[in-house]
Design an enzyme around this catalytic site. Structure first.
Site, PDB file in Angstrom:
ATOM      1  N   PHE B  14      83.501  83.844  47.449  1.00  0.00           N
ATOM      2  CA  PHE B  14      82.311  83.473  48.229  1.00  0.00           C
ATOM      3  C   PHE B  14      81.223  84.505  48.003  1.00  0.00           C
ATOM      4  CE2 PHE B  14      83.092  80.028  51.421  1.00  0.00           C
ATOM      5  CZ  PHE B  14      84.344  79.655  50.976  1.00  0.00           C
ATOM      6  N   HIS B  15      80.691  84.572  46.781  1.00  0.00           N
ATOM      7  CA  HIS B  15      79.596  85.519  46.568  1.00  0.00           C
ATOM      8  C   HIS B  15      78.299  84.890  47.061  1.00  0.00           C
ATOM      9  CE1 HIS B  15      77.965  83.679  42.857  1.00  0.00           C
ATOM     10  NE2 HIS B  15      79.206  83.309  42.680  1.00  0.00           N
ATOM     11  N   MET B  16      77.193  85.519  46.777  1.00  0.00           N
ATOM     12  CA  MET B  16      75.924  85.138  47.384  1.00  0.00           C
ATOM     13  C   MET B  16      75.626  83.629  47.338  1.00  0.00           C
ATOM     14  SD  MET B  16      73.492  86.759  48.963  1.00  0.00           S
ATOM     15  CE  MET B  16      71.802  86.499  49.480  1.00  0.00           C
TER      16      MET B  16
END
Lengths: 566, 87
Positions: B14-16
């Site tokens: 769940f990166h940016m």
């Protein structure tokens, strides 16, 4: 001379423009009309959103869409329902908008900064940027505006923020120096996207430099030269011109075939370690991927990746390549890697131990899971399988039998795969070179892994400074191994590539052309350079060089001779 | 209340961008959305809390939707996560 992180290549010579952080100080005060204060906060958010959208639009033009997305992320941050809810609560409790905002931002800056992974830590810089932007609006002060910077400006700042870069005009800003940030920070990514030379993490620059001062930024070496002398300026002006000339010369090789001076075509692939690196390979004009290391799927986690997860990763990479080849190396893991859940025993001598194809053949379930995932992904493009560390024919046969078993299993499940998938090996051991003629009859292709081949052939660990002098692909022993592998492949009519660092060495390129290498696989940034090197040589000149080199007896003679001929 | 178990498959977790897309998508629904990860409850509509949770590739998570439009919200969450956020 000051040393920092070399973050964006190139040389900049110009005058300092010190970016002083605007004072965002205020005196927290109790608020009585909390409804009006809440309104004031929301109005500021609207202004922030509008400003940021405009900055993102500018950034799309100068640095590209990916960078602009960073700015749009800031909008999502300030619009975060949890964050807004907490800020409203604090305002209703009598806090002023500035203090409420700062409280919440600082809380997240603290949480993000304490995170284990680099990615989350870097988000702290985004929250700081959001906080500064919001406070400036609430306090009615002007934020840094770089649109009016004079030509030949070198920006000196504590940190290059995305909102700052949005105002950068590439014709006027010739260099960037900051006090913070590493190679993968936003500052670095943005500087590279803007193609402005940058040196980051130089201590105290904002305190020691003065506006208008002359300075040189060497973004390749990571150096900053203060008060340059006339001689410095002459030297670096020449370096700058050389850099720009080389860059534009390399650009001429973009979107071209890889041809030697006779017009013989070669394949020029990239080495990658993650599915998203495939994007980089394409951006750098790679013609495919010659080595996709799969260890990333197994590291930094607590359990084995399942078939679906692996399938998705391989599929993702091959889809990016749109029909270009993707050579997937099966798991190359051993006692030297820390993967606790595999329960690998520590070994006395991990490089000679239970690893790579040996480990995989001994752990069939793990190996077959990976092979099934690769096979399933093979319907989405040109995927090939490569076994690492092969030393004998049985290993290849055994591996191929398992591939056939996997095919039968998938067929029974009604799942699709490319039945003619090519299977090759990394020739990276002394044994595989010695029996290359036998192995070539069992494989569809070879790929020479020069790092391990050099280490195993010279029996030397390049990390050991007492013996690392032996580690060179110009050792006569190593060159003979490489020649034997390439000749054996040619005699058996199979393609042979090289996926080690050596494939990008301009001094080795002519020898590889003469030996008959058909594919070069290098790091994405080296693609254009290698294409240029290959274009310099005719087979005849390369053969002449090779003929003499192979009569020489020592590594130093060989290196000296090739140098004299370049 | 409906819930589903997932393994995060996209390489960067769940990166940016995925976190932003996820929080924005969940924000459309009236129900509460909670991501259960490492024994903690994370507000699935809050980008900041999702980033703070450091959800990486291979992470085991449960998404719980409770309230108005819960079935639709969970279906959209599942589509995003199982699709690796289109990476």
């Amino acid at each position: 001379m000051l040393k920092g992180v070399a973050a964006s290549d190139g040389i900049g010579i110009g005058n300092v423009l010190l970016i002083e952080e605007t004072s965002l100080e205020y005196t927290p005060h109790a608020v009585e009309d909390t409804a009006a204060e809440t309104r004031r906060f929301h109005e500021a958010v609207e202004v922030f959103v509008k400003n940021t959208e405009k900055q993102a639009e500018n950034l799309t033009k100068t640095a590209g869409e990916k960078e602009a997305k960073i700015m749009l992320g800031h909008i999502s941050m300030i619009k975060d329902p949890y964050m807004q809810g907490e800020i409203e609560k604090q305002i209703q409790g009598g806090s002023c908008a500035e203090a409420a905002l700062e409280n919440m931002c600082d809380m997240f800056i603290g949480v993000f900064s304490a995170a284990e992974d680099d990615f989350t830590r870097q988000r702290a810089a985004d929250v700081r940027d959001v906080k500064a932007g919001m406070l400036a609006i609430l306090l009615g002060v002007n934020v840094v505006d770089l649109t009016a910077a004079a030509p030949g400006t070198i920006i000196v700042a504590r940190e290059l923020t995305p909102s700052m870069t949005a105002g950068i005009d590439r014709d006027n800003i010739v260099g960037i120096i900051t006090e913070t940030g590493g190679k993968t920070s936003h500052s670095a990514i943005l500087a590279r996207a803007l193609e402005i030379p940058a040196v980051l993490s130089v201590e105290n620059v904002t305190k020691t430099f003065k506006d208008g001062e002359k300075v040189i930024v060497d973004g390749k070496a990571g150096l900053v030269i203060e008060n340059p002398t006339a001689a410095d300026i002459t030297e670096y002006t020449a370096k700058r011109e050389e850099f720009l000339a080389e860059k534009s010369e390399l650009e001429m090789f973009r979107n071209k075939k890889t041809l030697n001076a006779d017009g013989t075509e070669y394949e020029l692939f990239c080495n990658i370690g993650k599915p998203e690196d495939a994007v980089k390979a394409v951006e750098c004009d790679g013609e495919g991927v010659g080595l996709f290391r799969t260890e990333f799927l197994f590291m930094d986690r607590n359990s084995l990746p399942n078939e679906n997860e692996q399938f998705e990763a391989y599929k993702k990479a091959v889809m990016v390549l749109k029909g270009k080849p993707l050579i997937i190396r099966t798991l190359d893991i051993g006692g030297d890697k820390e993967i606790p859940y595999l329960g690998l025993e520590k070994e006395e001598n991990p490089f000679m131990g239970y690893r790579a194809i040996r480990y995989c053949l001994g752990n069939k379930d793990l190996f077959k899971t990976q092979i099934r995932a690769i096979l399933r992904a093979s319907v989405y493009g040109d995927i090939r399988i490569m076994f690492p560390l092969v030393t004998c024919v049985e290993e290849v046969r055994h591996g191929k039998t398992l591939v056939e078993e996997c095919k039968a299993e998938l067929k029974a499940q009604g799942k699709g795969f490319n039945n003619d998938i090519k299977i090759g090996i990394m020739t990276e051991t002394a044994a595989s070179a010695a029996i290359a003629d036998l192995l070539a009859k069992e494989c569809d292709f070879f790929s020479i892994g020069t790092n391990d081949l050099t280490g195993y052939t010279m029996s030397c660990d390049r990390g050991n400074s007492k013996v690392s002098y032996l580690y060179s692909h110009f050792q006569p022993a190593v060159l003979r191994m490489i020649e034997k592998i390439i000749k054996s492949a040619a005699e058996n009519g199979i393609p042979v590539g090289m996926c080690g660092e050596a494939a990008a060495d301009p001094m080795l390129v002519p020898l590889l052309i003469s030996f008959g290498l058909t594919e070069f696989s290098v790091s994405p940034v080296s693609v254009l350079k290698v294409r240029k090197e290959i274009a310099k040589w005719t087979k005849r000149d390369a053969d002449a060089l090779r003929d003499y080199v192979m009569t020489l007896h020592t590594q130093s003679e060989i290196v000296e001779y090739i140098k004299s001929k370049l | 209340m409906v819930s589903k178990h997932f393994t995060v498959i996209n390489a960067q977790g769940f990166h940016m961008r995925p976190a932003t897309d996820f929080a924005n998508a969940m924000g459309k629904y009236g129900c509460r959305v909670t991501i259960k990860h490492n024994g903690r409850d994370v507000d699935g509509k809050s980008l900041m809390n999702i980033i703070a949770a450091c959800i990486k590739v291979g992470s085991e998570i449960d998404v719980v939707c409770d309230g108005e439009g819960e079935a639709e919200a969970l279906a959209e969450a599942a589509a995003m996560i199982e699709n690796g956020f289109g990476e």
